[in-house]
Design a protein around this motif. Sequence first.
Motif, PDB file in Angstrom:
ATOM      1  N   PRO A   3     -17.532  -5.080   6.515  1.00  0.00           N
ATOM      2  CA  PRO A   3     -16.913  -3.845   5.833  1.00  0.00           C
ATOM      3  C   PRO A   3     -17.819  -2.489   5.981  1.00  0.00           C
ATOM      4  O   PRO A   3     -18.895  -2.609   6.610  1.00  0.00           O
ATOM      5  N   VAL A  14      -2.936  -0.531   7.636  1.00  0.00           N
ATOM      6  CA  VAL A  14      -4.188  -0.313   6.818  1.00  0.00           C
ATOM      7  C   VAL A  14      -5.289  -0.745   7.956  1.00  0.00           C
ATOM      8  O   VAL A  14      -5.337  -2.005   8.071  1.00  0.00           O
ATOM      9  N   ILE A  15      -6.423  -0.034   8.208  1.00  0.00           N
ATOM     10  CA  ILE A  15      -7.362  -0.622   8.916  1.00  0.00           C
ATOM     11  C   ILE A  15      -8.417  -1.165   7.927  1.00  0.00           C
ATOM     12  O   ILE A  15      -8.860  -0.779   6.955  1.00  0.00           O
ATOM     13  N   GLN A  16      -8.853  -2.499   8.504  1.00  0.00           N
ATOM     14  CA  GLN A  16      -9.705  -3.211   7.765  1.00  0.00           C
ATOM     15  C   GLN A  16     -10.959  -3.464   8.486  1.00  0.00           C
ATOM     16  O   GLN A  16     -10.810  -3.813   9.790  1.00  0.00           O
ATOM     17  N   PHE A  17     -12.070  -3.170   8.212  1.00  0.00           N
ATOM     18  CA  PHE A  17     -13.457  -3.235   8.925  1.00  0.00           C
ATOM     19  C   PHE A  17     -14.157  -4.456   8.804  1.00  0.00           C
ATOM     20  O   PHE A  17     -14.267  -5.166   7.396  1.00  0.00           O
ATOM     21  N   LYS A  18     -14.623  -5.163   9.888  1.00  0.00           N
ATOM     22  CA  LYS A  18     -15.437  -6.507   9.813  1.00  0.00           C
ATOM     23  C   LYS A  18     -16.654  -6.341  10.713  1.00  0.00           C
ATOM     24  O   LYS A  18     -16.408  -6.108  11.898  1.00  0.00           O
ATOM     25  N   ARG A  51       1.374  -2.449   5.460  1.00  0.00           N
ATOM     26  CA  ARG A  51       0.324  -3.318   5.506  1.00  0.00           C
ATOM     27  C   ARG A  51      -0.501  -3.411   6.713  1.00  0.00           C
ATOM     28  O   ARG A  51      -1.628  -3.081   6.987  1.00  0.00           O
ATOM     29  N   GLU A  52       0.160  -3.705   7.966  1.00  0.00           N
ATOM     30  CA  GLU A  52      -0.595  -3.675   9.006  1.00  0.00           C
ATOM     31  C   GLU A  52      -1.210  -2.371   9.677  1.00  0.00           C
ATOM     32  O   GLU A  52      -2.101  -2.582  10.790  1.00  0.00           O
ATOM     33  N   CYS A  97       0.863  -1.289   0.045  1.00  0.00           N
ATOM     34  CA  CYS A  97       0.106  -0.011   0.034  1.00  0.00           C
ATOM     35  C   CYS A  97       0.861   1.224  -0.020  1.00  0.00           C
ATOM     36  O   CYS A  97       1.802   1.287   0.719  1.00  0.00           O
TER      37      CYS A  97
END
Length: 81
Positions: free
Chosen positions: A23, A17-21, A14-15, A1
């Motif tokens: 989405p 970068v926020i990923q939502f669950k 990469r770590e 990224c």
Amino acid sequence: CSSVVDGNFEEVPRETVIQFKPPLYRQRYQFVKNLVEQHEPKKVADLGCGDTSLLRLLKVNPCIEFLVGVDINEDKLRWRG
């Protein structure tokens, strides 16, 4: 990224970068659905409706008499008709 700030290119690990669950878009849809169920509006407009997923989610709500979606991408709107 990667990221560009003030014309400087930098790698973003990469770590970070926020990923939502689930989405984030699904969280927003659920938030709006909950608002509609709580306040029972007669009219709802989705500005930037994209693929009309939110509109399809809301159209079954009996309190809504007028539901409209607006998006700059005319092709998506025409495809969903």
